[in-house]
Design a protein around this motif. Structure first.
Motif, PDB file in Angstrom:
ATOM      1  N   UNK A  86       0.810  -1.216   0.000  1.00 22.82           N
ATOM      2  CA  UNK A  86       0.000   0.000   0.000  1.00 22.82           C
ATOM      3  C   UNK A  86       0.842   1.264   0.000  1.00 22.82           C
ATOM      4  N   UNK A  87       0.194   2.416  -0.341  1.00 23.52           N
ATOM      5  CA  UNK A  87       0.953   3.670  -0.440  1.00 23.52           C
ATOM      6  C   UNK A  87       1.539   4.141   0.890  1.00 23.52           C
ATOM      7  N   UNK A  88       0.932   3.680   1.999  1.00 25.92           N
ATOM      8  CA  UNK A  88       1.444   4.135   3.301  1.00 25.92           C
ATOM      9  C   UNK A  88       2.388   3.137   3.952  1.00 25.92           C
ATOM     10  N   UNK A  89       2.564   1.974   3.329  1.00 27.76           N
ATOM     11  CA  UNK A  89       3.349   0.896   3.958  1.00 27.76           C
ATOM     12  C   UNK A  89       4.782   1.278   4.268  1.00 27.76           C
ATOM     13  N   UNK A  90       5.540   1.600   3.229  1.00 30.70           N
ATOM     14  CA  UNK A  90       6.953   1.932   3.459  1.00 30.70           C
ATOM     15  C   UNK A  90       7.122   3.233   4.243  1.00 30.70           C
ATOM     16  N   UNK A  91       6.310   4.287   3.953  1.00 30.79           N
ATOM     17  CA  UNK A  91       6.456   5.492   4.778  1.00 30.79           C
ATOM     18  C   UNK A  91       6.326   5.206   6.284  1.00 30.79           C
ATOM     19  N   UNK A  92       5.393   4.311   6.645  1.00 25.36           N
ATOM     20  CA  UNK A  92       5.244   3.996   8.083  1.00 25.36           C
ATOM     21  C   UNK A  92       6.531   3.356   8.619  1.00 25.36           C
ATOM     22  N   UNK A  93       7.097   2.454   7.808  1.00 23.91           N
ATOM     23  CA  UNK A  93       8.348   1.794   8.237  1.00 23.91           C
ATOM     24  C   UNK A  93       9.472   2.832   8.383  1.00 23.91           C
ATOM     25  N   UNK A  94       9.537   3.763   7.436  1.00 25.33           N
ATOM     26  CA  UNK A  94      10.577   4.799   7.510  1.00 25.33           C
ATOM     27  C   UNK A  94      10.390   5.638   8.790  1.00 25.33           C
TER      28      UNK A  94
END
Lengths: 161, 500
Positions: free
Chosen positions: A35-43
């Motif tokens: 999803x579009x928010x997946x990697x940003x959350x991890x970052x």
């Protein structure tokens, strides 16, 4: 409170703000598993983790193999001087739509020179005018890159009418 | 095999390569000669001008600027005891001593001759070693790109300098910046604050101009002007046969160390210059002359600088991983023309690669010619009051950033990144990992998600692709080695503190 602790704290604030925004990203029907928010959350989580680590290390007084640091008073002086250049830049952004490129950039050259230790003189005015003309010549005349014209074309048009 | 006809064809197709090489060398020498203006800043100032130019000429211009700046840094190092660039710091030691002995011309000649030889060595390796990477390109899949991106990001561990934690923070901030704009898979808007100017993301060029050029201008505002030279009539005197024979060993040492450091992420010219200086002293027949005007003390670091300016492009072009600030700016030059350095560069833009090689060869001749012609203007420039120069450079940055997309909003973004770069300097957070995050972020995310879509969400797909698996294993090894070195250095520092 040392510099590393402050850096860690600022990093943590940034991570929290970023994570909060990432959590609000709407997922569309086209979304994949991540999803579009997946990697940003991890970052966001990773930055927060490293920021906390830095703060903890700063509190524990862990020594690093690092070079000399400038005295805080000198850093504060340096930061204040830098803010002046920033203000000149912001002033340019605000003024150029009205004053137009040649005049605004001449003012930037003159003011930045004065701020960096130059003195008011005819020479300064000449160099600012020449510098502005040189930049205008390169960007607008040679490279055909448009720069803001300011209010002058409308004003001249109005006067003609 | 070196494709000479490919290089010639590129030259015929883009004749602007020749003036670009000469202009880049001239601009680089002038920028490098100004203390505080590093090669990366000199190149970053040029980026906006390359936007509308022929892509091949644009990258040649930037690559030649890199070489010119590496040489230019030695001019004030020799004449006013102030290195124009960090990598010229080692040249100060013996260069200024020779100038004090009335041998400024000889010192400048040794510097030019050694930079040139180092560059010839570096360019030969660049052309020979980067080419084989093209063969790997066709086998790359989305999973391979993820492996490549992770390997690039693992470089952060070695670029972090004094603090691994700070390096990782900078890297993740870079990755965060790369997420601004339209989502690569779903098209959702992310972190755009409903501003249409952010829909296409934050261009890496703005990040680079901000953290390299603008931040340095902020920093310079509190620094006094530099010393002026009384050697206004200096001229370059090339070494004679006897001197050339004496310099040979130190130049070979410099060129080889420059090659190794150019390939090493985070290595770069400064480390190469000082390592070469030390090694040249160790191997010299007259080590006692070092520090008192030894010609070999100039030859070794300058040969290293010349070599680095070419070999630093090998990992940048072959893998898309910039190991130094200057390589990162050159990568930015590729990006603004829609070319992504890495394995596919050789397949998609072979003509540009050949043009760059041809341009690098031409820049060697250009260096020899322009260095003679530009010395006097250079000395004149260094003798100008610093406040005029800094003001003009600031005006150039404001004009250049606007010119990229005719956007004042972008000027604001560059200024904002100037503040961020300045703050990072204050907190001693390395900036290169952030640039790496910005540059690699989109590639990693888009290919990672594409690979998962193709494999129905199975993460084992990354181990099934041999290229991805190898690159990921290399990244893991890289991180472990860097961690080991980091903890070893920290423990040593702690012991020294306890002992003190």
């Amino acid at each position: 409170m040392n510099r590393d602790f402050v850096a860690g704290f600022l990093g943590l604030l940034l991570a929290m703000g970023y994570y909060a925004m990432a959590a609000k990203i709407q997922s569309s029907q086209l979304a994949d598993d991540v999803g579009p928010g997946g990697l940003p959350k991890i970052y966001g989580i990773a930055l927060a983790s490293f920021s906390i680590l830095l703060m903890v290390r700063a509190r524990l007084g862990v020594v690093q193999a690092e070079g000399k640091q400038r005295p805080v008073a000198k850093e504060i002086f340096s930061a204040k001087r830098s803010m002046g250049i920033l203000v000149i830049g912001i002033g340019y952004i605000l003024a150029v739509p009205y004053l137009g490129y040649p005049l605004s950039i001449a003012v930037v050259i003159a003011v930045a020179t004065l701020y960096n230790g130059g003195q008011i003189s005819l020479r300064l005015a000449g160099i600012a005018a020449l510098g502005a003309f040189g930049l205008w010549f390169v960007f607008v005349f040679l490279l055909h890159i448009g720069q803001p014209a300011g209010i002058w074309p409308d004003l001249i048009e109005g006067m003609r009418r | 095999m070196i494709d000479l006809s490919g290089m010639f064809n590129a030259l015929v197709a883009s004749p602007m390569i020749i003036p670009a090489a000469f202009a880049g060398i001239a601009w680089g020498i002038l920028g490098g000669a100004l203390p505080g203006i590093s090669p990366s800043i000199t190149m970053a100032l040029l980026l906006p001008f390359t936007y509308g130019a022929d892509p091949t000429a644009a990258v040649v211009l930037l690559a030649s600027t890199y070489l010119g700046a590496e040489y230019g840094g030695s001019i004030p190092a020799i004449l006013i005891r102030t290195p124009g660039t960090n990598s010229a710091a080692a040249t100060v030691i013996d260069g200024y001593a020779m100038k004090e002995q009335g041998k400024a011309g000889e010192a400048l000649g040794i510097s030019l001759y050694s930079t040139l030889l180092g560059s010839i060595f570096g360019v030969a390796l660049l052309i020979t070693l980067t080419q084989p990477l093209a063969n790997v390109a066709l086998a790359f899949q989305p999973t391979s790109y993820v492996g490549l991106g992770v390997l690039g990001l693992s470089v952060i561990a070695s670029l972090a300098g004094e603090s691994l934690i700070k390096g990782m923070m900078a890297g993740f901030i870079g990755l965060m910046i790369a997420t601004v704009g339209t989502d690569p898979v779903t098209g959702n808007n992310r972190f755009t604050f409903d501003d249409p100017e952010l829909l296409s993301g934050i261009p890496p060029i703005l990040v680079m101009v901000g953290i390299y050029a603008v931040a340095e201008l902020f920093e310079q505002a509190s620094h006094p002007g530099w010393q002026q030279t009384n050697t206004a009539d200096a001229s370059i005197k090339m070494p004679d046969a006897l001197m050339r024979a004496r310099l040979r060993v130190s130049q070979i040492i410099g060129a080889i160390i420059g090659f190794i450091e150019g390939l090493t992420p985070g290595g770069g010219g400064t480390i190469a210059a000082f390592l070469s200086y030390n090694e040249a002293r160790r191997w010299s027949k007259t080590p006692e002359e070092f520090g008192h005007g030894s010609p070999e003390g100039i030859a070794a670091p300058e040969a290293a600088n010349g070599s680095v300016s070419a070999t630093a492009l090998i990992p940048m072009m072959g893998l898309g991983i910039p190991g130094s600030n200057s390589a990162a700016v050159l990568l930015g030059g590729f990006l603004i023309h829609g070319m992504t350095p890495g394995p596919m560069l050789f397949t998609k833009h072979y003509d540009v690669v050949m043009g760059l090689y041809a341009g690098k060869v031409i820049s060697l001749f250009a260096l020899l010619i322009v260095a003679y012609l530009i010395l006097r203007p250079c000395i004149w420039l260094v003798n100008r009051p610093k406040h005029y120069l800094m003001a003009f450079i600031f005006a150039l940055v404001l004009s250049g950033v606007y010119a990229i997309h005719n956007s004042l909003f972008h000027v604001g973004i560059a200024l904002a990144f100037g503040v961020i770069g300045y703050a990072m300097k204050y907190f001693r957070i390395p900036t290169l990992p952030m640039v790496l995050g910005v540059v690699l972020g989109f590639m990693v995310e888009s290919n990672y998600r594409r690979a998962l879509v193709l494999s129905d969400g199975d993460h084992m797909t990354f181990t099934e692709d041999p290229i991805a698996a190898t690159l990921l294993a290399l990244a893991g090894a890289f991180i472990l080695i860097s961690l080991f070195r980091h903890f070893r250095d920290s423990a040593k520092a702690q012991e020294e503190k306890t002992a003190a």
